[in-house]
Design a protein around this motif. Sequence first.
Motif, PDB file in Angstrom:
ATOM      1  N   ARG A 472      20.277  39.726  65.885  1.00 42.39           N
ATOM      2  CA  ARG A 472      20.482  41.309  65.406  1.00 42.39           C
ATOM      3  C   ARG A 472      21.183  41.029  63.745  1.00 42.39           C
ATOM      4  O   ARG A 472      20.984  42.071  63.105  1.00 42.39           O
ATOM      5  CB  ARG A 472      21.281  41.940  66.086  1.00 42.39           C
ATOM      6  N   LYS A 473      21.535  40.052  63.660  1.00 35.55           N
ATOM      7  CA  LYS A 473      22.440  40.085  62.178  1.00 35.55           C
ATOM      8  C   LYS A 473      21.832  38.689  61.352  1.00 35.55           C
ATOM      9  O   LYS A 473      21.878  37.627  62.023  1.00 35.55           O
ATOM     10  CB  LYS A 473      23.954  39.808  62.830  1.00 35.55           C
ATOM     11  N   SER A 474      21.872  38.977  60.146  1.00 33.15           N
ATOM     12  CA  SER A 474      21.662  38.061  58.825  1.00 33.15           C
ATOM     13  C   SER A 474      22.961  37.134  58.599  1.00 33.15           C
ATOM     14  O   SER A 474      23.942  37.786  58.599  1.00 33.15           O
ATOM     15  CB  SER A 474      20.956  38.592  58.080  1.00 33.15           C
ATOM     16  N   CYS A 580      24.502  35.057  64.910  1.00 27.62           N
ATOM     17  CA  CYS A 580      23.584  36.091  64.382  1.00 27.62           C
ATOM     18  C   CYS A 580      23.561  37.247  65.425  1.00 27.62           C
ATOM     19  O   CYS A 580      22.413  37.744  65.544  1.00 27.62           O
ATOM     20  CB  CYS A 580      22.301  35.525  64.290  1.00 27.62           C
ATOM     21  N   GLN A 581      24.508  37.612  66.517  1.00 28.03           N
ATOM     22  CA  GLN A 581      24.432  38.494  67.474  1.00 28.03           C
ATOM     23  C   GLN A 581      23.141  38.212  68.083  1.00 28.03           C
ATOM     24  O   GLN A 581      22.198  39.121  68.226  1.00 28.03           O
ATOM     25  CB  GLN A 581      24.665  39.753  66.934  1.00 28.03           C
TER      26      GLN A 581
END
Length: 682
Positions: A472-474, A580-581
């Motif tokens: 979900r995250k960069s 990165c979740q």
Amino acid sequence: MGQTMRSPRGPRCIALVGPFQSGKTTLLEAILARTGAIARAGSVDAGTSFGDSSPEARQHKMGVALTAATTTFMGESYTFIDCPGSIEFAHDMHAALPAVDAAVVVCEADERKLPQLQIILRELEDLGIPRFLFLNKIDKADARVTEALNTLQPASRIPLVLRQIPIWNGDLIAGYVDLALERAFVYREHMASEVIDLGGGDRDREKEARFSMLERLADHDDALMEQLLEDVAPPRDAVFDDLSRELREGLICPVLLGSAVRENGVSRLLKALRHEAPDVAETASRLGATGSDASAYVFKTSHLQHGGKLSLARVLNGQFRDGDAIHASSGEAGKISGIHALISGSDTKRQQAGPGDLVAFGKLDAVKTGDTLSNGKAMPAKLVEVLPAPPVLAMALSAADRKDDVKLGQALLRLNEEDPSLTIIHNAQTHDIVLWGQGEMHLRVAQERLQERYGVAVKSHQPSIGYKETIRKSVTQRGRHKKQSGGHGQFGDVVLEIAPMPRGSGFTFGERVVGGAVPRNYIPAVEEGVKDGLAKGPLGFPVVDLTVTLVDGSFHTVDSSDMAFRTAGRIGISEALPQCQPVLLEPIHTVEIVCPTEATAKVNAILSGRRGQILSFDTREGWSGWDTVRAMMPEAEIGDLIVELRSATAGAGSFTRTFDRMAEVTGRLADQIVAANRPAAA
């Protein structure tokens, strides 16, 4: 005046079909005993029947493969094909039906079996196969025959025409009146029925029932209609001719009575087949086998332990001889090595086979079920297309002894040749061999055959679900691999940007390296390393729907190599992903279920209890009394869906499924899935 005399027509082939446990195999036993092919009828329950003779059939007391037996009646040859009644083993029936001249549908007046009966009758109707209905277990009937007919009629799209009415002795059926022949018979156990005089009350019933039968026939015969309106008795031969013509044209389905276990009604059934069933010339015409070359249709493949491969085929026209070179519609070629015929239940060799014969051709290794064969010079056209039903249940297999891995693979290929409704898939992700089939018993029998016939003991477990994970995250992450142990060392250094992408995007790799920080010849190795790291993410599953970009790095002129940069790429992505979740994804399928209308509410409840999202339900197009239910379901919930579905639909329901998308799983369920996967991954 009796039935018209005529010369024998040559070998005919008759299918015995019907719902599960309707008495088909028992009827075959009765036919073989009545015609003298066997000394006495065997018993399914006692494991002494000619049909269902395989170890698996005997163990489960049910048909798991078709049985063919040839016998003679009144100087004519008949091959009867006893087809399994369970929907799980229906592929044998699907493949055999195009080859037969007529079918005898064995059933009883049981509303619970109506959906199964409807499936069978529908297939016969679609194929244009003439059919009789043999109302079995008449000795145990607790309802009037007309009531039974009213119960069964909704399963047939053409009229069920009663050919016989029972003679009652109190609450028991003691015999029958043949409405076409206008004679009364009393049953004799395990013997042909005996002609008796028709009593007064039964005579009145006979006149009423015969008139009803003639009215049905008159729907398609103007001359007969005029005779009935003018109260003129039609000639008996004309009635038989009408029955025969309307049967062949698919306008009626004649209904005969009997008890297979007591051998009651068997002789009259055989006489009806003799006079009214079409012969191979009409079957060949129906299939389009009209060429000048000999042709045959292969409807079953068998592998014998010591006899090699046999291709069971119906010869439609021309002559095949032992040693003939043949061409198959698949483009394959071969040479017949042995022609075998099932005569009186024994394997008998013969030198040739002609129109109508049902034989087994030996050692045509390239020929498969569904092929059309010819001994002409050109490849024949394919006459029949038999497509297996989509598989509905799977199990993962492995050899109990690792040294049997190759043997298992060979055995599975042979099983699949014998039964194309089995599907073998090698799962590249889990390295499982996954065997797909038509139900729980179907897969169990396949496993037993591997052990009994091929000597391969197997272990089985539930197939892995195709879980994946995404992010979900960069993040931006450096991956550095440095090792020095004397001589040339290893050095690779990369900086990766990792970002999520929309669902279904998969994986992309790019680079924005400037100034030669990472030489171009090492960039492909970095991509391979990233792919290595994506094979199993922090949650234990393959990672998808993300993009990775190589933006910077450094190298050493001596110690850098493809392997060093591949390792650096793997380290970089592996260290980045936990930041990165990560989120779990599960596969979602579109499921389409067909079921009898009275079971639709149960089916909806089953779907809801399996996290299914019902999209729609409607009447099944072209099927009276059936519905189609569409839903979205997680793959994890579909695993044993067919077991519950068949239980709710008296064995008649089925489904197809299509992958739709991957969807996020969160919360406790996601934690449970990840936890369950860790021991297996360890």
